[in-house]
Design a protein around this motif. Sequence first.
Motif, PDB file in Angstrom:
ATOM      1  N   SER A 282      33.254 -10.969  63.772  1.00 35.01           N
ATOM      2  CA  SER A 282      33.258  -9.515  63.722  1.00 35.01           C
ATOM      3  C   SER A 282      32.539  -9.005  64.965  1.00 35.01           C
ATOM      4  CB  SER A 282      32.530  -9.037  62.468  1.00 35.01           C
ATOM      5  OG  SER A 282      32.416  -7.637  62.488  1.00 35.01           O
ATOM      6  N   TYR A 283      32.900  -7.798  65.417  1.00 30.51           N
ATOM      7  CA  TYR A 283      32.200  -7.237  66.583  1.00 30.51           C
ATOM      8  C   TYR A 283      30.782  -6.813  66.228  1.00 30.51           C
ATOM      9  CZ  TYR A 283      35.288  -7.066  70.582  1.00 30.51           C
ATOM     10  OH  TYR A 283      36.017  -7.407  71.685  1.00 30.51           O
ATOM     11  N   SER A 290      18.105 -11.467  61.291  1.00 27.09           N
ATOM     12  CA  SER A 290      17.348 -12.177  62.328  1.00 27.09           C
ATOM     13  C   SER A 290      17.562 -11.557  63.708  1.00 27.09           C
ATOM     14  CB  SER A 290      17.786 -13.641  62.352  1.00 27.09           C
ATOM     15  OG  SER A 290      19.173 -13.712  62.599  1.00 27.09           O
ATOM     16  N   GLY A 291      18.267 -10.429  63.768  1.00 28.43           N
ATOM     17  CA  GLY A 291      18.594  -9.841  65.071  1.00 28.43           C
ATOM     18  C   GLY A 291      17.422  -9.110  65.700  1.00 28.43           C
ATOM     19  N   PRO A 292      17.586  -8.706  66.958  1.00 32.80           N
ATOM     20  CA  PRO A 292      16.520  -7.988  67.660  1.00 32.80           C
ATOM     21  C   PRO A 292      16.336  -6.575  67.086  1.00 32.80           C
ATOM     22  CG  PRO A 292      18.503  -8.028  69.003  1.00 32.80           C
ATOM     23  CD  PRO A 292      18.787  -8.857  67.778  1.00 32.80           C
ATOM     24  N   GLN A 293      15.194  -5.996  67.361  1.00 26.09           N
ATOM     25  CA  GLN A 293      14.892  -4.655  66.873  1.00 26.09           C
ATOM     26  C   GLN A 293      15.916  -3.645  67.396  1.00 26.09           C
ATOM     27  OE1 GLN A 293      12.608  -4.208  64.546  1.00 26.09           O
ATOM     28  NE2 GLN A 293      13.298  -2.078  64.407  1.00 26.09           N
ATOM     29  N   SER A 294      16.389  -3.855  68.634  1.00 31.72           N
ATOM     30  CA  SER A 294      17.336  -2.902  69.232  1.00 31.72           C
ATOM     31  C   SER A 294      18.590  -2.763  68.371  1.00 31.72           C
ATOM     32  CB  SER A 294      17.707  -3.342  70.648  1.00 31.72           C
ATOM     33  OG  SER A 294      18.304  -4.628  70.618  1.00 31.72           O
ATOM     34  N   HIS A 295      19.022  -3.877  67.788  1.00 35.02           N
ATOM     35  CA  HIS A 295      20.213  -3.813  66.946  1.00 35.02           C
ATOM     36  C   HIS A 295      19.922  -3.097  65.639  1.00 35.02           C
ATOM     37  CE1 HIS A 295      23.409  -5.338  64.195  1.00 35.02           C
ATOM     38  NE2 HIS A 295      24.145  -5.079  65.267  1.00 35.02           N
ATOM     39  N   LYS A 296      18.740  -3.340  65.072  1.00 34.23           N
ATOM     40  CA  LYS A 296      18.369  -2.673  63.809  1.00 34.23           C
ATOM     41  C   LYS A 296      18.294  -1.156  64.035  1.00 34.23           C
ATOM     42  CE  LYS A 296      16.074  -6.545  61.559  1.00 34.23           C
ATOM     43  NZ  LYS A 296      15.734  -7.562  62.592  1.00 34.23           N
ATOM     44  N   GLY A 372      30.033 -16.115  61.314  1.00 31.87           N
ATOM     45  CA  GLY A 372      29.217 -16.545  60.190  1.00 31.87           C
ATOM     46  C   GLY A 372      30.043 -16.839  58.960  1.00 31.87           C
ATOM     47  N   LEU A 373      29.309 -17.329  57.960  1.00 33.40           N
ATOM     48  CA  LEU A 373      29.935 -17.681  56.699  1.00 33.40           C
ATOM     49  C   LEU A 373      30.047 -16.409  55.862  1.00 33.40           C
ATOM     50  CD1 LEU A 373      30.723 -20.381  55.346  1.00 33.40           C
ATOM     51  CD2 LEU A 373      28.459 -20.387  54.295  1.00 33.40           C
ATOM     52  N   MET A 374      31.245 -16.164  55.323  1.00 34.03           N
ATOM     53  CA  MET A 374      31.445 -14.966  54.515  1.00 34.03           C
ATOM     54  C   MET A 374      31.090 -15.283  53.064  1.00 34.03           C
ATOM     55  SD  MET A 374      32.421 -12.740  56.733  1.00 34.03           S
ATOM     56  CE  MET A 374      32.982 -11.373  55.737  1.00 34.03           C
ATOM     57  N   ALA A 388      24.393 -14.502  59.877  1.00 37.34           N
ATOM     58  CA  ALA A 388      25.273 -14.229  61.006  1.00 37.34           C
ATOM     59  C   ALA A 388      24.665 -14.742  62.294  1.00 37.34           C
ATOM     60  CB  ALA A 388      25.508 -12.740  61.118  1.00 37.34           C
ATOM     61  N   ASN A 389      25.530 -15.200  63.141  1.00 40.90           N
ATOM     62  CA  ASN A 389      25.105 -15.810  64.373  1.00 40.90           C
ATOM     63  C   ASN A 389      25.818 -15.082  65.510  1.00 40.90           C
ATOM     64  OD1 ASN A 389      24.198 -17.569  66.236  1.00 40.90           O
ATOM     65  ND2 ASN A 389      25.326 -19.354  65.468  1.00 40.90           N
TER      66      ASN A 389
END
Lengths: 398, 318
Positions: A282-283, A290-296, A372-374, A388-389
């Motif tokens: 997915s885009y 586990s993503g960076p703060q910028s993404h949150k 990632g695994l759905m 998600a990776n």
Amino acid sequence: MRVRRLLGAACAFAGVLPFAAAAQDIKVGFPMILSGPGALSGEPALRGAEMLVEEVNAAGGVLNGRKLRLIARDTKGAADEAVRVAREMILKDEVNFLVGTFTSAEGPAVSPIAKENQIVFIAPVTKTDQLTAPDKLHPYVFRTASTTTIEGRSAAELAAKLPNVKRVATMTQDYAYGQDTAKAFLDHLKKLRPDIEVVDQQWPKLGEADYTPFINAQMAKKPDAVFSSLWGGHFVTFAKQAKPLGYFDAIKNNFIGAGEAGAIETAKAMGSDYPAGIWANSYDISNWESGPQSHKDYIARLRKFTKDENPSSWPITGYVAMQALVAGIKKANSIDSDKVAKALLDITFDAPTGQITLRGKDHNANRGQFWGLMVMDPKYPFAVMAEANYLEPTKFMD
Amino acid sequence: MTHRIPWILIVFLAALCVPWLGSRFYTFLATDIAILALFAMSLNLLLGYTGLVSFGHAAYFGIGAYTCAILMQTAGVPFVFSFAAAGLVAGFFALVFGVFCVRLTKIYFAMLTLAFAQITWAICFKWNDVTGGEQGFSGVPLPDLSLMAAIPGLGGFRPPERFYFVVLALVALSFVVLRRIVESPFGRMLTVIRENPERAEFIGLHVRRYELAAFVLAGLFAGLAGALFGIFNRGVFPDLLYWTKSAEVLIMTLLGGMGSFWGPAVGALVLTLLNQQITAYTQYWPLVLGSVLIVLLFVFPGGIVGALSAAARRLRRA
């Protein structure tokens, strides 16, 4: 006929007048699918671009207070219409830049128009390698989308790590996008795992309504894992037919769905029918723990902007493309397309998912996707991507 | 023709002035309209003059576009030859498909034209090596028009404007030929077939052969229009052959009026301007465009030109 043309000309002129008043604005033409089935993805991509424009303007604009203005036009998903509106925006609305197009026909069609009008054109979604192939590349075309090569190879990286997989098959549509992703996937997989055998390749046509023969034929070959690039509604149709036939169980859910099979739109459309347990991409996802703060932060802003608790996965495409343009304008300190085009070479900017670089040698971004695994999560009424990776593609780009 | 006004010449001269209006956009719009006008006129040879409804006319437009683009880009053939070849190849395919189509009548004929068009589309969509598949062909070069620099008054124009003059000249020339065709005894026979095919058969006309000839000519001119469009559009795509394109040209013809020579050209003009204006203001263009078309078709059943000439007749009588 002459009178009518003059009338048309007068109408067209009247349309130009309001724009002339705000000459300070930096105008960005945004040709995008906004009608028909493709609008389900095109519309949110435009929303992402709008969000960035709003943010940049709220922060005072660029180049000492010049505001960005987005002029969106519907391409109807047709390449000739995309060319028509792109030209109209350049000649009539006098846009300074073009960001947009969706399908792998639209992008390469608009590229020569950008070249002959010497206007920077950034493709946010078009994946085909053709867009920036050596014979088609010119100084003004750039891409912040992923590519078929990146997508196929990312899937191969994933497939190579699946345990107990010896026999691989593909389920891809019989046209450029399906063929290119399947080739990229298999070529890269053979490099990573020479011991793997390709046992079957199915080529349903684009828009196929009955996948049963393809599903049965593939199951008869007993593959351990399958790569698919069925996208959007095609994946929905396919999965709904494959699930009752025991297809996903037969391959022990070793199904790798490219073509944004893991997009939230697809998951929402299928609800509990989604074949949970498969791998997909997915885009964007809204639960990247586990993503960076910028993404949150980006997701939080997007929720507010779209008033949707589970926002679409497409806005990020428009958002990142506009980010690239703004970064280019700032670096060039000019809105001259020649200068911006030069500034965009090897430029690095902070996208919500992390740093992105537009490579100077082929004008492509190292734009990865989420893989990632759905799984079915009780918190949501639809399948979501677990652990998600974000696959950073730099190491396997040519 | 009751009064001999050289309309083709008048329209041609008026259209010639467009580049002097000052905006490149008008030239671009006028090029688009001129090409689509030729496309619609070619369909009217079937629809208005022979009474054959083709749902697959875009096939020949697309074949012409692909032929010209492939020859110019891949083989480097000069424009003059590629353009002629586009017409001939489109005409050839019209002959091959037409042989089967004219064996059927009415809705069966229409469905078969559609079937052939969709087959052609599928081939263009899939044959990656030659047609570029789904992505088509982009970057078709403009013809080399440096010769035009020598013509006084035209030297200062940029290539797109020079190309506009070429398009205009070729389209006008095609109109002259089309006018000749429909006014010739051959054209009159087509009208007889439209009015009463059984009677035409009885007086000894080989109806199928005449229909086939009309089909081939219509395909040929559609191919020429397609060749120009591919260059104008800087690329050819399978979309150009899809049934929606066939529907679009059918709408143009009906909108302008299939009963008159100029009807389809007026339809092309109106539909192109409507499309351009409406899509510029709203993404809900299908709703607006659909409503406008319904009103136009109900208020002017003979198309715009039909309504205009009826009004002119009434004025003259009053």
